[in-house]
Write a protein that holds these residues in place. Structure first.
Motif, PDB file in Angstrom:
ATOM      1  N   SER A  73       0.821  -1.212   0.000  1.00 37.81           N
ATOM      2  CA  SER A  73       0.000   0.000   0.000  1.00 37.81           C
ATOM      3  C   SER A  73       0.855   1.262   0.000  1.00 37.81           C
ATOM      4  O   SER A  73       0.509   2.245  -0.673  1.00 37.81           O
ATOM      5  CB  SER A  73      -0.973   0.007   1.175  1.00 37.81           C
ATOM      6  OG  SER A  73      -0.292   0.049   2.396  1.00 37.81           O
ATOM      7  N   ILE A  74       1.969   1.262   0.720  1.00 37.37           N
ATOM      8  CA  ILE A  74       2.863   2.428   0.716  1.00 37.37           C
ATOM      9  C   ILE A  74       3.459   2.615  -0.671  1.00 37.37           C
ATOM     10  O   ILE A  74       3.541   3.733  -1.174  1.00 37.37           O
ATOM     11  CB  ILE A  74       3.961   2.291   1.791  1.00 37.37           C
ATOM     12  CG1 ILE A  74       3.343   2.417   3.186  1.00 37.37           C
ATOM     13  CG2 ILE A  74       5.052   3.340   1.594  1.00 37.37           C
ATOM     14  CD1 ILE A  74       4.297   2.136   4.324  1.00 37.37           C
ATOM     15  N   TYR A  75       3.831   1.518  -1.323  1.00 32.78           N
ATOM     16  CA  TYR A  75       4.376   1.600  -2.677  1.00 32.78           C
ATOM     17  C   TYR A  75       3.335   2.176  -3.642  1.00 32.78           C
ATOM     18  O   TYR A  75       3.644   3.016  -4.483  1.00 32.78           O
ATOM     19  CB  TYR A  75       4.837   0.228  -3.165  1.00 32.78           C
ATOM     20  CG  TYR A  75       5.355   0.256  -4.574  1.00 32.78           C
ATOM     21  CD1 TYR A  75       6.671   0.640  -4.836  1.00 32.78           C
ATOM     22  CD2 TYR A  75       4.543  -0.060  -5.651  1.00 32.78           C
ATOM     23  CE1 TYR A  75       7.155   0.690  -6.133  1.00 32.78           C
ATOM     24  CE2 TYR A  75       5.019  -0.019  -6.952  1.00 32.78           C
ATOM     25  CZ  TYR A  75       6.322   0.358  -7.180  1.00 32.78           C
ATOM     26  OH  TYR A  75       6.790   0.420  -8.470  1.00 32.78           O
ATOM     27  N   ALA A  76       2.081   1.730  -3.520  1.00 30.03           N
ATOM     28  CA  ALA A  76       1.019   2.184  -4.419  1.00 30.03           C
ATOM     29  C   ALA A  76       0.759   3.683  -4.272  1.00 30.03           C
ATOM     30  O   ALA A  76       0.420   4.357  -5.252  1.00 30.03           O
ATOM     31  CB  ALA A  76      -0.256   1.399  -4.154  1.00 30.03           C
ATOM     32  N   ASP A  77       0.926   4.208  -3.055  1.00 32.09           N
ATOM     33  CA  ASP A  77       0.677   5.631  -2.806  1.00 32.09           C
ATOM     34  C   ASP A  77       1.860   6.522  -3.152  1.00 32.09           C
ATOM     35  O   ASP A  77       1.714   7.742  -3.202  1.00 32.09           O
ATOM     36  CB  ASP A  77       0.312   5.854  -1.332  1.00 32.09           C
ATOM     37  CG  ASP A  77      -1.015   5.223  -0.970  1.00 32.09           C
ATOM     38  OD1 ASP A  77      -1.818   4.965  -1.891  1.00 32.09           O
ATOM     39  OD2 ASP A  77      -1.250   4.979   0.231  1.00 32.09           O
ATOM     40  N   PRO A  80       6.674   9.873  -7.429  1.00 34.32           N
ATOM     41  CA  PRO A  80       7.550   8.827  -7.943  1.00 34.32           C
ATOM     42  C   PRO A  80       8.177   8.043  -6.792  1.00 34.32           C
ATOM     43  O   PRO A  80       8.249   8.516  -5.667  1.00 34.32           O
ATOM     44  CB  PRO A  80       8.615   9.595  -8.712  1.00 34.32           C
ATOM     45  CG  PRO A  80       8.713  10.900  -8.008  1.00 34.32           C
ATOM     46  CD  PRO A  80       7.300  11.197  -7.522  1.00 34.32           C
ATOM     47  N   PHE A  81       8.661   6.854  -7.112  1.00 34.15           N
ATOM     48  CA  PHE A  81       9.240   5.981  -6.101  1.00 34.15           C
ATOM     49  C   PHE A  81      10.622   6.470  -5.697  1.00 34.15           C
ATOM     50  O   PHE A  81      11.452   6.788  -6.540  1.00 34.15           O
ATOM     51  CB  PHE A  81       9.341   4.548  -6.637  1.00 34.15           C
ATOM     52  CG  PHE A  81       9.873   3.580  -5.621  1.00 34.15           C
ATOM     53  CD1 PHE A  81       9.081   3.163  -4.569  1.00 34.15           C
ATOM     54  CD2 PHE A  81      11.169   3.101  -5.707  1.00 34.15           C
ATOM     55  CE1 PHE A  81       9.567   2.275  -3.622  1.00 34.15           C
ATOM     56  CE2 PHE A  81      11.660   2.213  -4.766  1.00 34.15           C
ATOM     57  CZ  PHE A  81      10.851   1.805  -3.724  1.00 34.15           C
ATOM     58  N   ASP A  82      10.858   6.547  -4.379  1.00 33.73           N
ATOM     59  CA  ASP A  82      12.145   6.968  -3.820  1.00 33.73           C
ATOM     60  C   ASP A  82      12.519   5.956  -2.739  1.00 33.73           C
ATOM     61  O   ASP A  82      11.840   5.856  -1.712  1.00 33.73           O
ATOM     62  CB  ASP A  82      11.996   8.376  -3.238  1.00 33.73           C
ATOM     63  CG  ASP A  82      13.263   8.901  -2.600  1.00 33.73           C
ATOM     64  OD1 ASP A  82      14.359   8.447  -2.984  1.00 33.73           O
ATOM     65  OD2 ASP A  82      13.153   9.769  -1.711  1.00 33.73           O
ATOM     66  N   LYS A  83      13.601   5.188  -2.983  1.00 31.66           N
ATOM     67  CA  LYS A  83      13.988   4.100  -2.060  1.00 31.66           C
ATOM     68  C   LYS A  83      14.175   4.553  -0.618  1.00 31.66           C
ATOM     69  O   LYS A  83      13.608   3.953   0.292  1.00 31.66           O
ATOM     70  CB  LYS A  83      15.257   3.403  -2.548  1.00 31.66           C
ATOM     71  CG  LYS A  83      15.023   2.308  -3.525  1.00 31.66           C
ATOM     72  CD  LYS A  83      16.343   1.579  -3.784  1.00 31.66           C
ATOM     73  CE  LYS A  83      16.140   0.385  -4.655  1.00 31.66           C
ATOM     74  NZ  LYS A  83      17.381  -0.368  -4.844  1.00 31.66           N
TER      75      LYS A  83
END
Length: 103
Positions: A73-77, A80-83
């Motif tokens: 869910s955190i990934y979906a929200d 852009p993605f930041d590691k």
């Protein structure tokens, strides 16, 4: 599209023949591991492969699956993605110097 699953991370062997149970996040060629708890191969086989039915194992499996769902869910929200930011949101802990500790 990212994939998430629970995996016994055998890249590094810990003390007492243990490995880290981790959530493995795969994004194409980029892989990220989020540690949950150290456990032996035998423990992993009993809890996640054979799926023994004692209450402790069932509770532990449920807790791990809830953590997996949280990661998804955190990934979906996150766009852009930041590691580093993702790891901070999932693990939610920093050391004294403000540097993020491993999850």
């Amino acid at each position: 599209m990212a994939t998430f699953h629970l995996e016994l991370d055998k890249r590094v062997k810990l003390k007492n023949n243990k490995y880290n149970l981790s959530v493995r996040l795969g994004m194409g060629n980029d892989i990220m591991y989020l540690k949950i708890i150290p456990m032996t191969e035998d423990q992993y086989q009993k809890v996640f492969v054979k799926k023994i039915g004692d209450p402790k194992s069932i509770k532990f499996r449920d807790d791990c699956n809830q953590f997996l769902s949280k990661c998804e869910s955190i990934y979906a929200d996150m766009k852009p993605f930041d590691k580093p930011k993702y790891r901070k949101l999932v693990c939610g802990k920093e050391d004294e110097g403000g540097k993020l500790t491993s999850c």
